[in-house]
Motif scaffolding. Structure first.
Motif, mmCIF file in Angstrom:
data_model
loop_
_atom_site.group_PDB
_atom_site.id
_atom_site.type_symbol
_atom_site.label_atom_id
_atom_site.label_comp_id
_atom_site.label_asym_id
_atom_site.label_seq_id
_atom_site.Cartn_x
_atom_site.Cartn_y
_atom_site.Cartn_z
ATOM 1 N N ALA A 379 2.513 10.098 -10.684
ATOM 2 C CA ALA A 379 3.115 9.087 -11.556
ATOM 3 C C ALA A 379 4.375 8.515 -10.923
ATOM 4 O O ALA A 379 4.640 7.307 -11.011
ATOM 5 C CB ALA A 379 3.442 9.688 -12.915
ATOM 6 N N ARG A 380 5.140 9.373 -10.256
ATOM 7 C CA ARG A 380 6.371 8.914 -9.611
ATOM 8 C C ARG A 380 6.057 7.932 -8.483
ATOM 9 O O ARG A 380 6.689 6.882 -8.358
ATOM 10 C CB ARG A 380 7.150 10.116 -9.086
ATOM 11 C CG ARG A 380 8.515 9.774 -8.509
ATOM 12 C CD ARG A 380 9.282 11.012 -8.091
ATOM 13 N NE ARG A 380 9.512 11.903 -9.228
ATOM 14 C CZ ARG A 380 8.913 13.071 -9.409
ATOM 15 N NH1 ARG A 380 8.024 13.498 -8.517
ATOM 16 N NH2 ARG A 380 9.164 13.813 -10.470
ATOM 17 N N VAL A 381 5.071 8.268 -7.660
ATOM 18 C CA VAL A 381 4.699 7.382 -6.551
ATOM 19 C C VAL A 381 4.067 6.100 -7.081
ATOM 20 O O VAL A 381 4.365 4.994 -6.618
ATOM 21 C CB VAL A 381 3.739 8.107 -5.581
ATOM 22 C CG1 VAL A 381 3.250 7.146 -4.493
ATOM 23 C CG2 VAL A 381 4.431 9.313 -4.953
ATOM 24 N N ALA A 382 3.185 6.230 -8.076
ATOM 25 C CA ALA A 382 2.505 5.057 -8.629
ATOM 26 C C ALA A 382 3.503 4.101 -9.274
ATOM 27 O O ALA A 382 3.370 2.875 -9.166
ATOM 28 C CB ALA A 382 1.452 5.489 -9.640
ATOM 29 N N ALA A 383 4.519 4.634 -9.958
ATOM 30 C CA ALA A 383 5.511 3.779 -10.603
ATOM 31 C C ALA A 383 6.289 2.972 -9.569
ATOM 32 O O ALA A 383 6.580 1.792 -9.766
ATOM 33 C CB ALA A 383 6.469 4.629 -11.438
ATOM 34 N N ALA A 384 6.628 3.607 -8.455
ATOM 35 C CA ALA A 384 7.346 2.889 -7.396
ATOM 36 C C ALA A 384 6.461 1.812 -6.775
ATOM 37 O O ALA A 384 6.914 0.687 -6.516
ATOM 38 C CB ALA A 384 7.814 3.872 -6.328
ATOM 39 N N LEU A 385 5.207 2.126 -6.541
ATOM 40 C CA LEU A 385 4.285 1.132 -5.991
ATOM 41 C C LEU A 385 4.073 -0.020 -6.965
ATOM 42 O O LEU A 385 3.944 -1.180 -6.558
ATOM 43 C CB LEU A 385 2.941 1.789 -5.670
ATOM 44 C CG LEU A 385 2.892 2.703 -4.446
ATOM 45 C CD1 LEU A 385 1.599 3.506 -4.431
ATOM 46 C CD2 LEU A 385 3.016 1.890 -3.165
ATOM 47 N N LEU A 386 4.050 0.291 -8.256
ATOM 48 C CA LEU A 386 3.823 -0.724 -9.283
ATOM 49 C C LEU A 386 4.930 -1.776 -9.278
ATOM 50 O O LEU A 386 4.661 -2.973 -9.426
ATOM 51 C CB LEU A 386 3.754 -0.047 -10.651
ATOM 52 C CG LEU A 386 3.599 -0.954 -11.875
ATOM 53 C CD1 LEU A 386 2.238 -1.623 -11.878
ATOM 54 C CD2 LEU A 386 3.807 -0.146 -13.155
ATOM 55 N N SER A 387 6.160 -1.341 -9.095
ATOM 56 C CA SER A 387 7.294 -2.250 -9.277
ATOM 57 C C SER A 387 7.890 -2.770 -7.979
ATOM 58 O O SER A 387 8.729 -3.674 -8.022
ATOM 59 C CB SER A 387 8.394 -1.543 -10.086
ATOM 60 O OG SER A 387 8.819 -0.364 -9.429
ATOM 61 N N GLU A 388 7.496 -2.249 -6.847
ATOM 62 C CA GLU A 388 8.134 -2.643 -5.588
ATOM 63 C C GLU A 388 7.085 -3.113 -4.575
ATOM 64 O O GLU A 388 6.440 -2.302 -3.913
ATOM 65 C CB GLU A 388 8.950 -1.486 -5.028
ATOM 66 C CG GLU A 388 9.995 -1.003 -6.028
ATOM 67 C CD GLU A 388 11.003 -0.070 -5.419
ATOM 68 O OE1 GLU A 388 11.582 -0.451 -4.382
ATOM 69 O OE2 GLU A 388 11.193 1.028 -5.951
ATOM 70 N N PRO A 389 6.924 -4.423 -4.434
ATOM 71 C CA PRO A 389 5.900 -4.951 -3.525
ATOM 72 C C PRO A 389 6.134 -4.570 -2.067
ATOM 73 O O PRO A 389 5.175 -4.438 -1.307
ATOM 74 C CB PRO A 389 5.999 -6.466 -3.726
ATOM 75 C CG PRO A 389 7.344 -6.698 -4.336
ATOM 76 C CD PRO A 389 7.641 -5.493 -5.146
ATOM 77 N N GLU A 390 7.402 -4.376 -1.676
ATOM 78 C CA GLU A 390 7.658 -3.991 -0.273
ATOM 79 C C GLU A 390 7.060 -2.619 0.042
ATOM 80 O O GLU A 390 6.541 -2.394 1.134
ATOM 81 C CB GLU A 390 9.171 -3.971 0.015
ATOM 82 C CG GLU A 390 9.841 -5.326 -0.104
ATOM 83 C CD GLU A 390 10.313 -5.610 -1.503
ATOM 84 O OE1 GLU A 390 10.940 -6.668 -1.717
ATOM 85 O OE2 GLU A 390 10.058 -4.776 -2.404
ATOM 86 N N LEU A 391 7.136 -1.709 -0.928
ATOM 87 C CA LEU A 391 6.546 -0.382 -0.722
ATOM 88 C C LEU A 391 5.034 -0.484 -0.626
ATOM 89 O O LEU A 391 4.401 0.221 0.180
ATOM 90 C CB LEU A 391 6.956 0.550 -1.856
ATOM 91 C CG LEU A 391 6.456 1.994 -1.746
ATOM 92 C CD1 LEU A 391 6.979 2.652 -0.478
ATOM 93 C CD2 LEU A 391 6.851 2.809 -2.979
ATOM 94 N N GLN A 392 4.444 -1.353 -1.432
ATOM 95 C CA GLN A 392 3.004 -1.570 -1.329
ATOM 96 C C GLN A 392 2.624 -2.041 0.075
ATOM 97 O O GLN A 392 1.690 -1.524 0.693
ATOM 98 C CB GLN A 392 2.547 -2.607 -2.347
ATOM 99 C CG GLN A 392 2.619 -2.177 -3.791
ATOM 100 C CD GLN A 392 2.114 -3.271 -4.719
ATOM 101 O OE1 GLN A 392 1.169 -3.990 -4.386
ATOM 102 N NE2 GLN A 392 2.730 -3.417 -5.875
ATOM 103 N N MET A 393 3.342 -3.049 0.571
ATOM 104 C CA MET A 393 3.023 -3.586 1.893
ATOM 105 C C MET A 393 3.219 -2.541 2.976
ATOM 106 O O MET A 393 2.440 -2.455 3.928
ATOM 107 C CB MET A 393 3.893 -4.816 2.176
ATOM 108 C CG MET A 393 3.562 -6.011 1.306
ATOM 109 S SD MET A 393 4.466 -7.507 1.811
ATOM 110 C CE MET A 393 6.143 -7.038 1.399
#
Length: 565
Positions: A379-393
């Protein structure tokens, strides 16, 4: 291994950087043309945070202006004269020097204007020598009384005669420049001065040098000046609602903010790698554009990062040679360094579970919201990916997926940075993410908050959900951190108000600092729970997280970010 580190120098400050790699040429041409065509007095503010390229843009503007024979271009680095009692004196000295060197200025105009400016300078420095580095002849002319024609001062009124300044100001006001002649003064590093000195220089320009034909272009980080003014008026005069932005706007008629770099950072990144070893360029080039986004498009931070990676690569290669082991791929070291600087909590979580790291590779956007609504590490990792597009990229690109899949190399890259002490707790200060709003919510409302974050993220808004916002009951510390990164607090009111006292305490802290707070009613909430001082503006989501409701919340956040600070 060849190591050629990159100097953090602006365009035009050395032979190392002469080409525009930031996409500034168009801006420079337009601003230079506007300065040359404007009668003045006029002041242009080039605004941007430290490291965003203000000096480079000013240098390009100067390059354009230097081609116009009707423009006297003056470059003044305010920081070099920060210790002067009256910073206007070295500024005037620099202007005088350029006027004397500019042969296109008619001789009579030059003599009249130079004489008036010297009189101004003498008025501020009659009792002390003025130090103008590199301009000894100007220094001598300032302190020589004979350079001021005292006979021109008004003698009819003995009170006026006692003023050192009155006659000098009159002389300057009386100067008539030719219609096409401009004196354009570019002032750099104003925000590196002590704020009181910077304010003194700004006021001197406004009061003394606001003359026809004079154009000033200032490079400054607004936050430094406005923050100082806000602090001073609050602590010294008890005026808590003083608006630093409005004060600066009285000085600046055209605010020009450094535009976001967007896709231009890829070209800039590539230009920085010129001259580096081909194997390093080949490995680093694919990930460098992502790194540029992680650093918020800040050229200075990117240069610092690349220099560190070059040293990392050299050390890693040498250790591999000595130990007869394969070197760690440079792109994986780059990803580990990015995560350690920007998302240390996500990095620690992924290092603790190789199974989770391998699972993240298979996630898509729909998984982010579903998993962020759950509990635990995922949940912690998914929440960061959800809100931060740079982390997704960064994590879900090809290099990021390699980092996630290969546990051995992932751990080796992080162990190298930590064992070699190639990272310091102070380093993350160079990464300053900017958020659109902070969320204050209770744990019982988590699932609906995840849905709201997801929809706002799709609209391009940045909410630090799952990283900077504490998951669970809001704490006062969360609000204390908010002003540096986001000016807006979204205060969510749900049906369950147990534990609301702690949330209210944080709210009071935000209100005391005059932050913008937007109350948001969630499904099942009671409208009477809106704090009385916030009832003038609120967003109603009691009918659910609808398209209309999210649009109103997004509009409120964007409007709050545009308000005067």
């Amino acid at each position: 291994m060849k190591i050629s580190l990159i100097a953090d120098q602006a365009i035009g400050e050395s032979d190392l950087r002469t080409a525009d790699g930031l996409g500034f040429e168009t801006y420079a041409q337009v601003l230079a043309t506007a300065a040359a065509d404007t009668k003045g007095p006029f002041t242009i503010g080039v605004f941007g945070e430290w490291g965003t390229g203000k000096t480079s843009l000013l240098r390009l503007i100067k390059r354009q202006l230097d081609q116009n024979p009707q423009v006297v271009t003056v470059w003044f680095n305010a920081w070099r004269h920060d210790k002067e009692e009256h910073p206007i004196v070295p500024l005037v000295g620099t202007i005088v020097h350029e006027l004397e060197e500019h042969k296109a200025v008619p001789a009579q105009t030059r003599r009249t204007l130079v004489g008036a400016l010297r009189a101004i300078a003498y008025g501020f420095s009659a009792k002390a020598k003025v130090k103008v580095p590199g301009f000894a002849e100007v220094e001598a002319s300032f302190v020589a009384k004979e350079m001021i024609d005292r006979d021109e001062r008004l003698r009819s009124d003995p009170l006026l005669d006692r003023s050192l300044y009155y006659g000098a100001f009159n002389r300057l006001d009386a100067v008539q420049l030719e219609d096409e002649l401009r004196v354009v003064v570019l002032i750099d590093d104003l925000d590196r001065c002590f704020p009181d000195q910077a304010i003194q220089l700004l006021e001197s320009i406004k009061l003394v040098l606001a003359q026809p034909g004079f154009i000033f272009i200032l490079g400054v980080a607004r936050r430094v000046i406005e923050g100082y003014l806000q602090h001073r008026y609050t602590t010294e005069y008890g005026i808590s609602d003083f608006k630093g932005q409005l004060y600066l706007d009285k000085m600046v008629q055209l605010p020009f903010h450094i535009p976001p770099y967007g896709g231009r950072m890829a070209d800039f990144s590539e230009s920085l790698l010129a001259g580096q070893p081909s194997d390093v360029v080949q490995e680093l080039k694919p990930v460098l554009a992502l790194v540029a986004e992680v650093f918020g498009g800040n050229p200075r931070s990117l240069i610092r990062f690349i220099n560190n990676i070059l040293i990392d690569t050299a050390i890693s290669s040498e250790l591999a040679r000595l130990n007869n082991t394969p070197p760690i791929p440079v792109q994986l070291v780059a990803i580990s360094r990015c995560l350690e600087l920007r998302w240390p909590d996500v990095l620690s979580t992924l290092l603790a579970s190789d199974e989770l790291a391998a699972d993240v590779v298979r996630w898509n956007r729909a998984d982010f919201a579903r998993r962020a609504s759950e509990e635990g590490d995922q949940a912690r990792v998914a929440a960061a990916l959800l809100s931060e597009p740079e982390l997704q990229m960064l994590l879900l690109g090809s290099e990021g997926k390699l980092w996630l899949r290969n546990a051995e190399l992932r751990h080796a890259s992080v162990d190298f940075l930590r064992d070699q002490r190639r990272l310091s707790p102070l380093d993350p200060a160079e990464v300053r993410p900017r958020w659109d709003a902070y969320f204050s919510y209770l744990l019982s409302d988590r699932s609906v908050i995840v849905e709201i974050v997801e929809k706002l993220s799709q609209r391009g808004l940045r909410i630090p959900f799952g990283r900077l916002s504490k998951i669970g009951e809001t704490t006062v510390e969360q609000f204390e951190a908010a002003p540096e990164s986001a000016p807006i607090i979204a205060y969510f009111i749900g049906p369950d108000r147990s534990g609301v006292e702690l949330q209210q305490e944080g709210l009071n802290s935000a209100i005391d600092r005059a932050q913008a707070v937007i109350p948001v009613l969630l499904p099942g909430a009671d409208g009477s729970q809106i704090p009385p001082q916030l009832r003038a503006r609120w967003v109603d989501l009691r009918q659910g997280v609808t398209h209309v409701g999210i649009g109103r919340l997004a509009d409120a956040i964007e409007a709050g970010n545009r308000r005067p600070s």
